[in-house]
Design an enzyme around this catalytic site. Structure first.
Site, short mmCIF file in Angstrom:
data_model
loop_
_atom_site.label_atom_id
_atom_site.label_comp_id
_atom_site.label_asym_id
_atom_site.label_seq_id
_atom_site.Cartn_x
_atom_site.Cartn_y
_atom_site.Cartn_z
N GLY A 62 3.06 -4.51 -11.66
CA GLY A 62 3.03 -3.05 -11.03
C GLY A 62 4.10 -2.31 -11.71
O GLY A 62 4.08 -1.08 -11.45
N SER A 85 1.08 -7.18 -5.63
CA SER A 85 2.61 -7.29 -5.09
C SER A 85 3.04 -8.54 -5.16
O SER A 85 3.65 -9.11 -4.42
CB SER A 85 2.79 -6.92 -3.62
N GLN A 97 -9.03 -9.59 -4.19
CA GLN A 97 -7.77 -9.27 -4.58
C GLN A 97 -6.87 -9.17 -3.20
O GLN A 97 -6.93 -8.13 -2.58
CB GLN A 97 -7.64 -7.71 -5.20
N GLN A 122 6.24 0.36 -13.86
CA GLN A 122 5.89 1.45 -14.93
C GLN A 122 6.65 1.70 -15.93
O GLN A 122 7.13 2.83 -16.59
CB GLN A 122 5.89 2.90 -13.94
N SER A 158 -11.19 -6.37 -2.29
CA SER A 158 -9.74 -6.14 -2.18
C SER A 158 -9.42 -6.33 -0.83
O SER A 158 -10.14 -5.52 0.04
CB SER A 158 -9.18 -5.04 -2.95
N HIS A 169 -12.12 -1.46 -1.71
CA HIS A 169 -10.51 -1.62 -1.58
C HIS A 169 -10.41 -2.02 -0.20
O HIS A 169 -9.30 -3.20 -0.21
CB HIS A 169 -9.98 -0.22 -1.48
N ARG A 170 -10.89 -1.82 0.93
CA ARG A 170 -10.66 -2.24 2.09
C ARG A 170 -11.73 -2.21 2.86
O ARG A 170 -12.94 -1.54 2.46
CB ARG A 170 -9.23 -1.73 2.87
N TYR A 221 -4.92 5.44 -5.91
CA TYR A 221 -3.63 5.35 -6.40
C TYR A 221 -3.31 7.27 -6.88
O TYR A 221 -3.87 7.62 -7.85
CB TYR A 221 -3.48 4.44 -7.58
#
Length: 298
Positions: free
Chosen positions: A262, A213, A183, A264, A161, A131-132, A59
């Site tokens: 998500g 998302s 995730q 901000q 995830s 993550h992947r 990120y």
């Protein structure tokens, strides 16, 4: 008629023993702000009852500060107030490396977790997620790296995830501990986990589901989209907006999905708690799903 009501009570994160909130705050768009602004976001999340904070080393990669910058921004706020750490469950992810694009080798993950700990200024990560999937690393090697993180005291629990059920099982077969969380992307516009076995698999194994998302990239907050219009109308009946109704739609599933907010914006993060006010009947929930799918269920 059955009515599905939501609870804001903390629940266990899978089989980890960690208690978390039914909502999470995610940092995939955290970039380019001062520490005081980061603190305002954290305070808004805590004020909304959110205790699960989700980030990743990737990120911020597309921001000027680059790879690791979201963790670094988060860490600056934690350095300024050490008491914050005790009020949150911190989750991060590793394994994506731009230009490769995936690396879950033991050597790389060992380096990645140390870098994440340093950037966030913490001694232990509560949930570390792959993550992947790295197609070129045997799950035995990934498992060995994750087990080493836990036995070394760097990580309390592990998750995945963007993993299919078969990928989850392949990794679990070599781990000395349970995978406690998965995730996937999930919303009324990205509904594949309902039908590809992801949610059924998680429920059968008592695995927590964190949904990224959950607003469909913001489209579900747009009344121009049929599902967005339906969510706006349903939310209005409970005094909330379409975004809060979209979160509630995700949370109504029996897998007890934890949507990752998500935003901000402190105001939008605070408003996420309005999701608990929304109730669902089966007909209303399925109507949103069909609007998102653009077709009727058989």
């Amino acid at each position: 008629m059955t009515t599905i009501r939501l609870s804001n009570e903390p629940r266990l994160l899978g089989k980890s023993g960690l208690l978390v909130s039914p909502l999470a705050w995610g940092m995939w768009r955290l970039a380019g702000i001062e520490t005081a602004a980061v603190r305002a976001l954290i305070d808004a999340a805590l004020g909304a009852g959110i205790t699960l904070f989700d980030t990743a080393d990737i990120y911020g990669f597309d921001a000027p500060a680059g790879f690791g910058s979201a963790e670094e921004l988060f860490g600056r706020a934690l350095r300024e107030d050490r008491g914050l750490r005790d009020r949150m469950v911190i989750a991060t992810k590793g394994g994506i490396r731009p230009g490769i694009p995936y690396n879950s080798s033991s050597a790389y993950l060992s380096e990645a977790v140390d870098d994440s700990l340093r950037r966030m200024a913490v001694d232990t990560i509560d949930l570390y997620q792959i993550h992947r999937r790295d197609l070129l690393t045997h799950p035995h090697e990934v498992a060995a790296a994750l087990d080493a993180m836990v036995t070394g005291g760097k990580v309390r629990a592990v998750g995945v995830s963007n993993h299919a059920p078969a990928e989850f099982d392949a990794l679990q077969a070599f781990l000395g501990q349970p995978i406690v969380a998965t995730q996937p992307e999930f919303s009324a516009l990205h509904y594949a986990p309902l039908f590809d076995g992801t949610l059924d698999h998680a429920m059968a194994r008592e695995v927590a589901v964190l949904a990224w998302s959950p607003l469909g990239g913001g489209r579900l907050a747009d009344p121009a989209h049929p599902a967005g219009a339906m969510l706006a109308e349903h939310g209005a009946a409970f005094g909330v907006d379409a975004a809060s109704a979209a979160l509630a739609w995700v949370m109504a599933h029996p897998a007890r999905i934890i949507p990752i907010v998500g935003s901000q914006s402190p105001a939008r993060i605070a408003a996420a708690a309005d999701a608990y006010r929304v109730e669902w009947t089966r007909s209303a929930w399925y109507a949103v799903l069909q609007a998102g799918m653009g077709r009727a269920l058989p």
